[in-house]
Design an enzyme around this catalytic site. Sequence first.
Site, PDB file in Angstrom:
ATOM      1  N   LYS B  76       0.864  -1.183   0.000  1.00  0.00           N
ATOM      2  CA  LYS B  76       0.000   0.000   0.000  1.00  0.00           C
ATOM      3  C   LYS B  76       0.902   1.234   0.000  1.00  0.00           C
ATOM      4  CE  LYS B  76      -3.862   2.110   2.614  1.00  0.00           C
ATOM      5  NZ  LYS B  76      -4.739   1.983   3.802  1.00  0.00           N
ATOM      6  N   SER B 151      -9.795   2.244   2.994  1.00  0.00           N
ATOM      7  CA  SER B 151      -8.892   2.963   2.132  1.00  0.00           C
ATOM      8  C   SER B 151      -7.922   2.070   1.356  1.00  0.00           C
ATOM      9  CB  SER B 151      -8.062   3.956   2.958  1.00  0.00           C
ATOM     10  OG  SER B 151      -7.233   3.271   3.877  1.00  0.00           O
ATOM     11  N   SER B 175     -10.130  -0.082   7.191  1.00  0.00           N
ATOM     12  CA  SER B 175      -9.507   0.064   5.871  1.00  0.00           C
ATOM     13  C   SER B 175      -8.836  -1.189   5.324  1.00  0.00           C
ATOM     14  CB  SER B 175      -8.473   1.196   5.897  1.00  0.00           C
ATOM     15  OG  SER B 175      -9.123   2.444   5.828  1.00  0.00           O
TER      16      SER B 175
END
Lengths: 482, 484
Positions: B76, B151, B175
């Site tokens: 990420k 997210s 997330s």
Amino acid sequence: MTWETVIGLEVHTQLATQTKIFSGASTEFGAEPNTQACAIDLAMPGTLPVLNEEALRMAVMFGLAIDADIGKISAFERKNYFYPDLPKGYQTTQLEKPIVLGGHVDIELADGSTKTIRIHHAHLEEDAGKSLHEDFHGMSGIDLNRAGTPLIEIVSEPDMSNADEAVAFAKKLHAIVTSLEICDGIMAHGSMRFDVNVSVRQLGDELGTRTETKNLNSFRFMEKAIKKEVERQIDLIEDGGSVRQETRLYDGDTDIARSMRSKEEANDYRYFPCPDLLPIEIDQAYIDAIKASLPELPEARHQRFMEQYQLSSYDAGVLGDDAATAQYFETTADQCDDAKLAANWVSGELAAKLNSEDMPIQQSPVSAEQLAALITRISDKTISNKMAREVFDAIWQGEGEPDAIIEARGLKQVSNSGAIEVMVDEVIANSAKQVDNYRNADVAKRPKMLGYFVGQIMTASKGQANPQQVNKILLSKLNALL
Amino acid sequence: MHTKTLAELKTGLTNGEFSSVELTQHFLDRIKNLDSKYNCFISVTEEAALAQARQCDEHLAAGDAPVLCGLPIAHKDIFCTEGIRTSCGSRMLDNFVPPYNAGVVDKIAKAGMVVLGKTNMDEFAMGSSNETSYYGPVKNPWHTDCVPGGSSGGSAAAVAACLSPVATATDTGGSIRQPAALCGITGLKPTYGRVSRWGMIAFASSLDQGGPMARTAEDAAMLLNVMAGLDSRDSTSTEHEVPDYTATLNQGIAGLTIGIPTEYFDEGLNPATEQAVRNALSELEKQGARLKEITLPHSHLSVPAYYVIAPAEASANLSRFDGARYGYRCKDPVDLHDMYMRSRAEAFGDEVKRRILVGAYCLSAGYYDAYYNKAMQVRRLIKNDFESAFSEVDVIAGPTCPNPAFEFGAKGDNPVAMYLEDIYTIAANLAGLPAMSLPCGFVDQKPVGLQLIGQYFDEARMLNISHRYQLATDWHCQSPSDVS
């Protein structure tokens, strides 16, 4: 009208740790800008603080030295404001749960009495960097070497009632933190900086509105700033005005004070607990271990200097309050075996010279060992006091060791009384008129007339005659002529 | 090759069925061919990946390969990667190349994994749909009209579309779990402090936690094995011993008590989602687990408390982005104020600005007690709810999200509707508990997630239950159309 002044101090004290409070970067003073700022100090994304245990230990030492309570649970908070020398946009500090609670510092007043100044609390926090406003073509430069240097902010109660007390308090704090060796105490480096809160009131009235003058970095400037501010507030009120709560700045060099911001313009710092640092739990064993290893504090040293070196209370204070000065004095006294002379030189010649060059004693070009060697030559009458000052200056200039300088400059004092007698006889023989005058003069005026003869003899000896012996021999010979 | 699990790929590499270079090239080709459709990646590090794969092949041949040597992964874009742009999904860091690695990135490199690239995400991890990314939204591989969740939408979609076998992700209020649920994969948020936050760009420091995303519980266990552990650079990381999470995967679950919170099956829950979750619970019951209804009475306060605490912390965490030292700086600032104002105004998106404003407001003089302090009290109550529940049950189960993936723009005008998508996930962050999501069915051909919430440091038990469930079901084996 009788005015009363109320003063409280906030003292930012840099802790003498090797590395910063939340990072491993060096805290050493004077490096090239931004060479001692790591990713954490620069607040790079994703970096995190880790508390330097040494800073914590030093704060606890301070707390114990002033007889304060140590917060068993101590926590860090974030104080939010934007400024380029504050890379994270918040300062990590303590608010609700400071490390040091209460305590007191006792100061000696001019009349010899003692006054207790209470400490409200002292907390750990990080220093900011520095903004440099010169030499950047209308822009500002930022040096983050200082960012993250550990501080304890010591907050007093408003227990001082004039500038002298405030200075005495500040000096006493300086003595304590340097004795504990938790701060180098070098004012010129900003190692201690004072914020003074001042208000005035008529005797017996409620507390007046206070102003805060920030960031004073010498005892003298602090004294001047307080006096000026007290005068300003009294004038204002006497002219029918009122004091506005505000933050002020004082420039010691120009002696100009001005308002920085009013209460209305003050930041809302939006403090909240720092989630990156867990609360510190301190157990009694940790506190006890530190307590057991506390070094000698100024008050104890003061007593010891009076007893061990037969110093007056005043001298013991001058030499014993600041740890670096005390250490310098003790090395000198122990090595030259004449404590009184050592005390005179350290608090006299050396202090004056350091003062005029604005130099901390740690950086004195004349080491304690060199001064001791110099004093030994005075004690054994190799050189006079006057010559010693010349040698001292030469050592200061880096010309070498005392004995070598004495040798090279031919400064050996003539103490041989036979040689001096010959010179005295010669001068008396060549000064018939002056001898007549002396003989005919009133007894009370005679001592003043000796100067001429001594001067002649010293010239004849090229300054190397021992003045005490010259005086003694001259007097006996002149008196024999009466 | 890309449909194989991480465990299968490891066997293949060890047995010499294919090399790390072949494996890496295969995934890089898939990214090249398919990612224009999904937008999972912000950066693809092709050259570095192949160079790394070549080294891995040497180690594999020499027999001194570390545990996950040669296996591909995606990070990420919230994890700092030395020498590789780390944007956090924001224009603010579009030009930011960190000179250091995140703790997680270091550990994964030490395990020998090959980094394919950096995945897309909501800006500064603020969002539940991936619509707030500066680099455009990620598309859900099951339904490209729908959001992947957020997210960590890029990581979730990349794993679901088999563009990477596994990925790292972070979870502040859901997330990891919410996008895992919406993309039909397995994602785990560890206990707070289990995984280092060093170099993980902070959103809300007391809630943020990194964790693995994978297609199976076994793969998640393998990845968590190398992610977890103490990092002395993060004061909130813990010394608690790291077990081998793969060692207990096969244990039977008979006799375990699974708590079913009444509040997680309220009127806000989509009935079809509820049915899928109930079916999953029946399967666990069939394997000998006991279901026990429990109550978490302060659940309804978790979203409001979260939307005070997280923005409050974020408002301070994002102050460092001021245009002074790195990141975006506005053109030709006239003075300091102008630089601050325009740099931040131009480089932060609306959702980030909204949260900074909310956070600063909640911490302001005169509002602190009513908002921040109150929220912290609620946080304590929520934690107490869990503590008393865990005196009766071993693990808690329920839906990960109230609904399956929604269409782009569906909640665009209504931040609160968006925030309510995290209604079942936020409490675990507030309490610091480990929680995970695994696929348990479909609603309108969209994946549904089962959420497990464990006791502190009980990740192994959650992975064990998930693995047993996945041995008996095949929801996790199903793939969107592009995969086969």
